[in-house]
Write a protein that holds these residues in place. Structure first.
Motif, PDB file in Angstrom:
ATOM      1  N   ILE A 110      -6.174  22.113  -7.096  1.00  0.00           N
ATOM      2  CA  ILE A 110      -5.963  22.777  -5.810  1.00  0.00           C
ATOM      3  C   ILE A 110      -6.558  24.180  -5.820  1.00  0.00           C
ATOM      4  CG2 ILE A 110      -4.232  23.588  -4.166  1.00  0.00           C
ATOM      5  CD1 ILE A 110      -4.415  20.571  -4.299  1.00  0.00           C
ATOM      6  N   ALA A 111      -6.263  24.944  -6.852  1.00  0.00           N
ATOM      7  CA  ALA A 111      -6.809  26.297  -7.009  1.00  0.00           C
ATOM      8  C   ALA A 111      -7.599  26.319  -8.318  1.00  0.00           C
ATOM      9  CB  ALA A 111      -5.695  27.337  -7.028  1.00  0.00           C
ATOM     10  N   PRO A 112      -8.861  25.895  -8.290  1.00  0.00           N
ATOM     11  CA  PRO A 112      -9.641  25.742  -9.522  1.00  0.00           C
ATOM     12  C   PRO A 112      -9.830  27.066 -10.272  1.00  0.00           C
ATOM     13  CG  PRO A 112     -10.717  24.656  -7.665  1.00  0.00           C
ATOM     14  CD  PRO A 112      -9.612  25.488  -7.106  1.00  0.00           C
ATOM     15  N   LEU A 113      -9.959  26.944 -11.571  1.00  0.00           N
ATOM     16  CA  LEU A 113     -10.165  28.118 -12.424  1.00  0.00           C
ATOM     17  C   LEU A 113     -11.351  28.939 -11.935  1.00  0.00           C
ATOM     18  CD1 LEU A 113      -9.697  29.813 -14.991  1.00  0.00           C
ATOM     19  CD2 LEU A 113     -11.036  28.112 -16.254  1.00  0.00           C
ATOM     20  N   GLU A 114     -12.423  28.291 -11.516  1.00  0.00           N
ATOM     21  CA  GLU A 114     -13.624  29.017 -11.078  1.00  0.00           C
ATOM     22  C   GLU A 114     -13.347  29.904  -9.868  1.00  0.00           C
ATOM     23  OE1 GLU A 114     -13.384  25.783 -11.543  1.00  0.00           O
ATOM     24  OE2 GLU A 114     -14.614  25.402 -13.321  1.00  0.00           O
ATOM     25  N   ALA A 115     -12.509  29.414  -8.951  1.00  0.00           N
ATOM     26  CA  ALA A 115     -12.185  30.214  -7.769  1.00  0.00           C
ATOM     27  C   ALA A 115     -11.351  31.429  -8.149  1.00  0.00           C
ATOM     28  CB  ALA A 115     -11.437  29.353  -6.748  1.00  0.00           C
ATOM     29  N   ILE A 116     -10.450  31.258  -9.089  1.00  0.00           N
ATOM     30  CA  ILE A 116      -9.602  32.377  -9.503  1.00  0.00           C
ATOM     31  C   ILE A 116     -10.409  33.381 -10.323  1.00  0.00           C
ATOM     32  CG2 ILE A 116      -7.558  32.987 -10.861  1.00  0.00           C
ATOM     33  CD1 ILE A 116      -6.347  30.309  -9.952  1.00  0.00           C
ATOM     34  N   GLU A 117     -11.361  32.894 -11.099  1.00  0.00           N
ATOM     35  CA  GLU A 117     -12.250  33.820 -11.803  1.00  0.00           C
ATOM     36  C   GLU A 117     -13.079  34.634 -10.811  1.00  0.00           C
ATOM     37  OE1 GLU A 117     -13.057  31.466 -16.027  1.00  0.00           O
ATOM     38  OE2 GLU A 117     -14.314  31.022 -14.274  1.00  0.00           O
ATOM     39  N   GLU A 118     -13.552  34.008  -9.747  1.00  0.00           N
ATOM     40  CA  GLU A 118     -14.276  34.756  -8.718  1.00  0.00           C
ATOM     41  C   GLU A 118     -13.392  35.817  -8.086  1.00  0.00           C
ATOM     42  OE1 GLU A 118     -16.065  34.219  -4.227  1.00  0.00           O
ATOM     43  OE2 GLU A 118     -15.892  32.428  -5.473  1.00  0.00           O
ATOM     44  N   LEU A 119     -12.147  35.450  -7.794  1.00  0.00           N
ATOM     45  CA  LEU A 119     -11.198  36.418  -7.250  1.00  0.00           C
ATOM     46  C   LEU A 119     -11.047  37.610  -8.191  1.00  0.00           C
ATOM     47  CD1 LEU A 119      -8.905  37.362  -5.360  1.00  0.00           C
ATOM     48  CD2 LEU A 119      -7.382  35.779  -6.570  1.00  0.00           C
ATOM     49  N   GLY A 120     -10.934  37.320  -9.488  1.00  0.00           N
ATOM     50  CA  GLY A 120     -10.793  38.393 -10.463  1.00  0.00           C
ATOM     51  C   GLY A 120     -11.978  39.342 -10.485  1.00  0.00           C
ATOM     52  N   ARG A 121     -13.177  38.825 -10.239  1.00  0.00           N
ATOM     53  CA  ARG A 121     -14.367  39.684 -10.219  1.00  0.00           C
ATOM     54  C   ARG A 121     -14.416  40.557  -8.971  1.00  0.00           C
ATOM     55  NH1 ARG A 121     -16.686  34.787 -12.194  1.00  0.00           N
ATOM     56  NH2 ARG A 121     -17.407  34.201 -10.099  1.00  0.00           N
ATOM     57  N   ARG A 122     -13.735  40.127  -7.914  1.00  0.00           N
ATOM     58  CA  ARG A 122     -13.883  40.812  -6.634  1.00  0.00           C
ATOM     59  C   ARG A 122     -12.767  41.809  -6.310  1.00  0.00           C
ATOM     60  NH1 ARG A 122     -15.485  36.520  -2.090  1.00  0.00           N
ATOM     61  NH2 ARG A 122     -15.364  38.466  -0.880  1.00  0.00           N
ATOM     62  N   VAL A 123     -11.592  41.681  -6.939  1.00  0.00           N
ATOM     63  CA  VAL A 123     -10.542  42.660  -6.666  1.00  0.00           C
ATOM     64  C   VAL A 123     -10.913  43.999  -7.298  1.00  0.00           C
ATOM     65  CG1 VAL A 123      -8.711  40.945  -6.436  1.00  0.00           C
ATOM     66  CG2 VAL A 123      -9.191  41.933  -8.688  1.00  0.00           C
ATOM     67  N   GLN A 124     -10.356  45.061  -6.752  1.00  0.00           N
ATOM     68  CA  GLN A 124     -10.673  46.392  -7.265  1.00  0.00           C
ATOM     69  C   GLN A 124     -10.128  46.625  -8.667  1.00  0.00           C
ATOM     70  OE1 GLN A 124      -9.700  49.698  -4.637  1.00  0.00           O
ATOM     71  NE2 GLN A 124      -9.940  48.406  -2.814  1.00  0.00           N
ATOM     72  N   ASN A 125      -8.960  46.094  -8.948  1.00  0.00           N
ATOM     73  CA  ASN A 125      -8.262  46.430 -10.189  1.00  0.00           C
ATOM     74  C   ASN A 125      -7.646  45.179 -10.789  1.00  0.00           C
ATOM     75  OD1 ASN A 125      -6.780  47.557 -12.257  1.00  0.00           O
ATOM     76  ND2 ASN A 125      -5.696  49.037 -10.987  1.00  0.00           N
ATOM     77  N   LEU A 126      -8.408  44.456 -11.599  1.00  0.00           N
ATOM     78  CA  LEU A 126      -7.895  43.274 -12.289  1.00  0.00           C
ATOM     79  C   LEU A 126      -7.177  43.713 -13.556  1.00  0.00           C
ATOM     80  CD1 LEU A 126      -7.693  40.175 -12.571  1.00  0.00           C
ATOM     81  CD2 LEU A 126      -9.860  40.266 -13.850  1.00  0.00           C
ATOM     82  N   ALA A 127      -5.857  43.554 -13.554  1.00  0.00           N
ATOM     83  CA  ALA A 127      -5.074  43.926 -14.736  1.00  0.00           C
ATOM     84  C   ALA A 127      -5.199  42.877 -15.828  1.00  0.00           C
ATOM     85  CB  ALA A 127      -3.609  44.117 -14.344  1.00  0.00           C
ATOM     86  N   ALA A 128      -5.200  41.592 -15.433  1.00  0.00           N
ATOM     87  CA  ALA A 128      -5.293  40.510 -16.418  1.00  0.00           C
ATOM     88  C   ALA A 128      -5.599  39.212 -15.705  1.00  0.00           C
ATOM     89  CB  ALA A 128      -3.990  40.385 -17.212  1.00  0.00           C
ATOM     90  N   LEU A 129      -6.306  38.324 -16.402  1.00  0.00           N
ATOM     91  CA  LEU A 129      -6.480  36.951 -15.949  1.00  0.00           C
ATOM     92  C   LEU A 129      -6.028  36.060 -17.096  1.00  0.00           C
ATOM     93  CD1 LEU A 129      -9.552  35.402 -14.107  1.00  0.00           C
ATOM     94  CD2 LEU A 129      -7.973  34.106 -15.520  1.00  0.00           C
ATOM     95  N   ARG A 130      -4.901  35.410 -16.893  1.00  0.00           N
ATOM     96  CA  ARG A 130      -4.305  34.562 -17.931  1.00  0.00           C
ATOM     97  C   ARG A 130      -4.591  33.098 -17.608  1.00  0.00           C
ATOM     98  NH1 ARG A 130      -4.231  38.661 -20.988  1.00  0.00           N
ATOM     99  NH2 ARG A 130      -2.560  40.194 -20.669  1.00  0.00           N
ATOM    100  N   THR A 131      -5.078  32.362 -18.584  1.00  0.00           N
ATOM    101  CA  THR A 131      -5.237  30.922 -18.407  1.00  0.00           C
ATOM    102  C   THR A 131      -4.001  30.220 -18.942  1.00  0.00           C
ATOM    103  OG1 THR A 131      -6.440  30.755 -20.498  1.00  0.00           O
ATOM    104  CG2 THR A 131      -7.744  30.980 -18.480  1.00  0.00           C
TER     105      THR A 131
END
Length: 328
Positions: free
Chosen positions: A279-300
């Motif tokens: 439903i919410a693929p890893l690739e889409a969430i990785e893109e979100l992480g690249r686009r936010v101003q302040n990514l604190a963490a991306l946990r898989t």
């Protein structure tokens, strides 16, 4: 259930920490309109408050089938929202809420509309800035939209199994589900339509590996049904009492109306993604992480449970939430 309380500014001295929660309903302004121009039929935003009345405010939101009951005996996230747990009711003032529409109506609304309603509710409660928003699935989309709509009002954001836009494959599945329900309405068998749509949804929420392991035996019974068939049928029938069909159509469509520019989010963002989430693929969430101003963490979060990992992987999700809320 504790008595219903209409919206008023929270009195920090009013109560000891509430573990089962109390309802707080906030009137929807008469001039409030949805982004589509539709009028919302709801009279109130329905919230439920848990924990310390004088504590930092944390908002918790989940999938479209969740609601304001997040803690206590009937809470859908009681593994995490409880005294001493990751979202500690001894430390925080925690709110859950019901997504609009609260009754069985079909309206055209978006996650941003849900976020705007929460801003209205916070205003009525005298709450300016919240400590954190923890949102999963649809509730994660709403949290992202709140952080973009009112960037100065949230200190930090944790989003599990959700992205800034719906994946095309998931949009396709949801469209079929809605057409199944619409066809059933036209045929006068709305409950069967909702049950069938839920069966299809359950397949999308989990991973192929889980189904292979759980339902390896594909033998058919005398009715021509396997153990997987019987499982899906049971889940579909149970959903009839859990969700009103027109409301379900509204919320399903709302997922597909999420169209967020995440660059407007100023708060530090922690993202949680499951590699088997359809439903919410890893690739889409990785893109979100690249686009936010302040990514604190991306946990898989590797899991057989796919999109439902935020519900099923309690120990690992709890550790992520503790890290998120304890981060300075």
């Amino acid at each position: 259930m504790s008595a219903l309380k209409m919206a008023a500014q929270i009195d920090p001295q009013a109560q000891a920490p509430s573990y089962e929660g109390e309802d707080v309903f906030v009137a929807v302004p008469s001039d409030f309109s949805l982004e589509t121009g539709d009028t919302l039929p709801d009279a109130h935003v329905r919230l439920r408050r848990y924990g310390r009345a004088d504590g930092p405010v944390v908002i918790v939101s989940g999938g479209i089938s969740s609601g304001r009951f997040i803690a206590g005996e009937s809470g859908w996230w009681r593994d995490h929202v409880a005294p001493g747990k990751a979202i500690d009711l001894e430390a925080y003032c925690v709110f859950g809420f019901d997504f609009a529409p609260v009754e069985d109506h079909r309206v055209r609304l978006s996650p941003r509309d849900q976020a705007r309603l929460i801003a209205v509710a916070l205003d009525a409660l005298g709450i300016g800035v919240i400590e954190a928003w923890v949102g999963s699935s649809y509730g994660g989309s709403v949290g992202l939209n709140f952080a973009a709509y009112a960037p100065a009002r949230v200190k930090r954001l944790c989003v599990l199994c959700a992205a800034h836009k719906p994946a095309a494959l998931a949009r396709g599945w949801r469209g079929v589900q809605r057409r199944v329900v619409e066809f059933a309405i036209a045929q006068g068998d709305i409950n069967q339509g909702l049950a069938l749509a839920r069966q299809l949804a359950m397949i999308t929420y989990r991973s192929a590996d889980e189904f292979e392991q759980r339902f390896e035996d594909g033998a058919l019974d005398e009715a021509g049904r396997s153990s997987l068939d019987r499982y899906l049928i049971a889940r579909g029938e149970a959903y009839i009492d859990a969700m009103a069909p027109q409301r379900w159509l509204s919320l399903s469509e709302s997922i597909d109306r999420c169209a967020l520019a995440p660059e407007g989010i100023a708060a530090p963002v922690t993202l949680v993604a499951c590699p088997t989430d359809q439903i919410a693929p890893l690739e889409a969430i990785e893109e979100l992480g690249r686009r936010v101003q302040n990514l604190a963490a991306l946990r898989t979060l590797p899991s057989l449970y796919g999109h439902d990992s935020f519900l099923k992987e309690s120990e690992r999700v709890g550790a992520i939430l503790r890290e998120f809320l304890n981060h300075d």
